[in-house]
Design an enzyme around this catalytic site. Sequence first.
Site, short mmCIF file in Angstrom:
data_model
loop_
_atom_site.label_atom_id
_atom_site.label_comp_id
_atom_site.label_asym_id
_atom_site.label_seq_id
_atom_site.Cartn_x
_atom_site.Cartn_y
_atom_site.Cartn_z
N LYS A 96 0.91 -1.28 -0.04
CA LYS A 96 -0.04 -0.03 0.07
C LYS A 96 0.87 1.24 -0.02
O LYS A 96 1.73 1.52 0.90
CB LYS A 96 -0.71 0.04 1.19
CG LYS A 96 -1.81 1.13 1.35
CD LYS A 96 -2.54 1.49 2.59
CE LYS A 96 -2.63 2.88 2.57
NZ LYS A 96 -3.24 3.37 3.98
N GLY A 157 -7.79 9.25 9.62
CA GLY A 157 -7.84 9.91 11.06
C GLY A 157 -8.97 10.81 11.31
O GLY A 157 -9.35 11.02 12.29
N ALA A 184 -9.24 5.39 4.33
CA ALA A 184 -9.09 6.52 5.00
C ALA A 184 -10.10 7.23 5.13
O ALA A 184 -11.09 7.58 4.18
CB ALA A 184 -7.89 7.25 4.68
N GLY A 185 -10.41 7.77 6.42
CA GLY A 185 -11.39 8.76 6.72
C GLY A 185 -12.70 8.20 7.02
O GLY A 185 -13.58 9.10 7.25
N ASN A 206 -8.85 2.09 9.85
CA ASN A 206 -7.98 1.65 11.13
C ASN A 206 -8.66 2.37 12.39
O ASN A 206 -9.10 1.75 13.02
CB ASN A 206 -6.55 2.25 10.82
CG ASN A 206 -5.62 1.47 11.72
OD1 ASN A 206 -4.51 1.57 11.49
ND2 ASN A 206 -6.06 1.44 13.16
N THR A 207 -8.64 3.96 12.33
CA THR A 207 -8.81 4.66 13.35
C THR A 207 -10.21 4.42 14.15
O THR A 207 -10.46 4.33 15.33
CB THR A 207 -8.69 6.19 13.11
OG1 THR A 207 -7.64 6.34 12.54
CG2 THR A 207 -8.75 6.81 14.24
#
Length: 257
Positions: A96, A157, A184-185, A206-207
Amino acid sequence: MRDFYGTALANGFMLGTAQYPSPAILAEAFKQSGASVATVSLRRESGTDQAGQAFWQMIQDLGVHVLPNTAGCHTVKEAVTTAHMAREVFDTKWIKLEVIGEEDTLQPDVFGLVEAARILSEDGFQVFPYTTEDLVVADKLLQAGCEVLMPWGAPIGSGLGLNNLFGLRAMRAHFPDVPLVIDAGIGLPSQAAAAMELGYDAVLLNTAVAKAGDPVQMAVAFATAIAAGQMAQTADPMEPRDMAAPSTPVIGKAFLE
Ligand SMILES: CC(=O)[C@@H](O)[C@H](O)COP(=O)(O)O
């Protein structure tokens, strides 16, 4: 779901491995959610010391596909070097690719991204580029050898979800045969479901899981939402319309047939 460099995934849930309260909770989140891909940052975890080795072993033991990432890299050189380290540690061609260009938004440096993608593709890597929803950049990435694209939903994040629905929808329509991942996001399972309903093949996050009060339960919630979104997409959803249409049948005509 489209294949990723010839690999068919069991589901479209790609989960990050950073910021969990403990390794046990991380492992349980993967086990209970059934996420099919784990993405790992080589720059954040030390690969050489004992703790680093134990962490890599734990990731391998999850039994999922490992997608190492170049998170935290700001130059082509850093990203290419990190990718090479990742290939050695994890014995995989997958990478990635992140080349960060701006600190406040963690927006990718798309010029460096295309250059790094070309170098790595020519070197036999199978590149998953973290990009924006820009169609011209997407085209350049495909020309550079990428067979998968990973546009952002929102800044890493942030948990803001799908910031540019128009752009993401256009990307899906423009590249009907390319496997697309929202990366993401993403903050909520409903946003991941919406991404799958748009026809995306997977969601990487992830976050939202690692920082939830109960990461394991949140991981399961995301897995459920991603499966629901994909199921809805393949069920051929109705087209929205501007005018009302009565849903109550007229007498004597309960069915269309
Ligand atoms: C883990 C990883 O690869 C991140 O860089 C990724 O983009 C996830 O972003 P969120 O933490 O916003 O889900």
